[in-house]
Design a protein around this motif. Sequence first.
Motif, short mmCIF file in Angstrom:
data_model
loop_
_atom_site.label_atom_id
_atom_site.label_comp_id
_atom_site.label_asym_id
_atom_site.label_seq_id
_atom_site.Cartn_x
_atom_site.Cartn_y
_atom_site.Cartn_z
N ALA A 73 32.22 47.28 35.23
CA ALA A 73 31.98 48.51 34.49
C ALA A 73 31.20 48.30 33.20
N ASN A 74 31.22 47.07 32.68
CA ASN A 74 30.58 46.77 31.38
C ASN A 74 29.72 45.52 31.56
N PRO A 75 28.51 45.67 32.11
CA PRO A 75 27.70 44.51 32.51
C PRO A 75 27.31 43.57 31.38
N ALA A 76 27.32 44.03 30.14
CA ALA A 76 26.91 43.16 29.02
C ALA A 76 28.10 42.63 28.22
N ALA A 77 29.32 43.00 28.59
CA ALA A 77 30.49 42.58 27.83
C ALA A 77 30.89 41.15 28.18
N THR A 78 31.50 40.48 27.20
CA THR A 78 32.15 39.19 27.46
C THR A 78 33.65 39.41 27.46
N ILE A 79 34.35 38.77 28.40
CA ILE A 79 35.74 39.11 28.65
C ILE A 79 36.58 37.84 28.66
N LEU A 80 37.73 37.92 28.01
CA LEU A 80 38.67 36.82 27.93
C LEU A 80 39.99 37.25 28.56
N GLY A 81 40.51 36.46 29.49
CA GLY A 81 41.80 36.74 30.09
C GLY A 81 42.82 35.72 29.63
N ILE A 82 43.99 36.19 29.18
CA ILE A 82 45.07 35.33 28.70
C ILE A 82 46.21 35.36 29.71
N GLU A 83 46.64 34.19 30.17
CA GLU A 83 47.71 34.12 31.15
C GLU A 83 48.57 32.89 30.90
N VAL A 84 49.90 33.07 30.88
CA VAL A 84 50.83 31.98 30.58
C VAL A 84 51.23 31.19 31.82
N GLN A 85 51.23 31.81 32.99
CA GLN A 85 51.66 31.13 34.21
C GLN A 85 50.52 30.24 34.74
N PRO A 86 50.73 28.94 34.86
CA PRO A 86 49.66 28.04 35.28
C PRO A 86 49.04 28.41 36.63
N ASP A 87 49.86 28.75 37.62
CA ASP A 87 49.32 29.07 38.94
C ASP A 87 48.46 30.33 38.90
N LEU A 88 48.90 31.32 38.15
CA LEU A 88 48.12 32.55 38.04
C LEU A 88 46.82 32.31 37.26
N ALA A 89 46.90 31.53 36.19
CA ALA A 89 45.69 31.22 35.42
C ALA A 89 44.68 30.50 36.30
N ASP A 90 45.15 29.56 37.10
CA ASP A 90 44.26 28.84 38.01
C ASP A 90 43.64 29.79 39.02
N ARG A 91 44.44 30.72 39.56
CA ARG A 91 43.91 31.67 40.54
C ARG A 91 42.90 32.61 39.88
#
Length: 247
Positions: A69-87
């Motif tokens: 939806a935002n082609p020029a945006a930079t996005i950061l995802g924060i996740e504490v669970q190692p398996d989910l972060a890897d996925r």
Amino acid sequence: MTGENGLIRPGETLDELLPGGWRIIQKRDGYRFSLDPVLLCAFAAIGSTDKICDLGTGSGVIPLLLAGANPAATILGIEVQPDLADRARRNVELNGLRERVTILEVDLRRIREALPAESCRAVLANPPYRRPATGRMSPHSERALARHEVQGGLIDFVDAAAWLLPTGGRFFLVYLAERMAELLAIMRQGALEPKRLRCIHSRFGEEARMVLVEGRKGSGPGLKVEPPLYVYEGEDYSLEIKAIYGR
């Protein structure tokens, strides 16, 4: 057997993520995305060049939707669970978004040690909305941590958003309607003034199930309550939901 150049692992599925036409890897018996993050991204009013953070990103659903939806945006995802972060990282790679989307394995309760203050223009969250001792706890840890406040409650998400946002920065989240009073009070305590609110109902005539809220850091009072959103018309999705999905 693995597929897609080794990105998909045993016990995982490859599914379509709409809107946007992305592909997403999910654990067959673990956390799987619902309609809520789709509605949150449709609700969020974000500039196309903003730096955006998703707190508790799970498998990376919200970053993928925002990237479309935002082609020029930079996005950061924060996740504490190692398996989910890897996925989530593998989903970013699968969809060719490594230049725009970054996934960090970080406990949001320690966000001050990981990221500088006022480093994002917008923050989104689809946080766990059940207290640990309430409701039925899923036997699968991914689902349990996604639904219950085991590794961070509402106040932790609000505190993290307040740290990341400058004055005027915006916080968008989806949460249980029955906890709306608590949500709005905690947002105001964190200087994230609620500015826009929309209730989600399964069908016309039914009670609100979830609520979408936009808060603005350091803003004055004044809350706009938008018309309700109905998910279904009869047994089919409503016209608005179909439009969100591009159907």
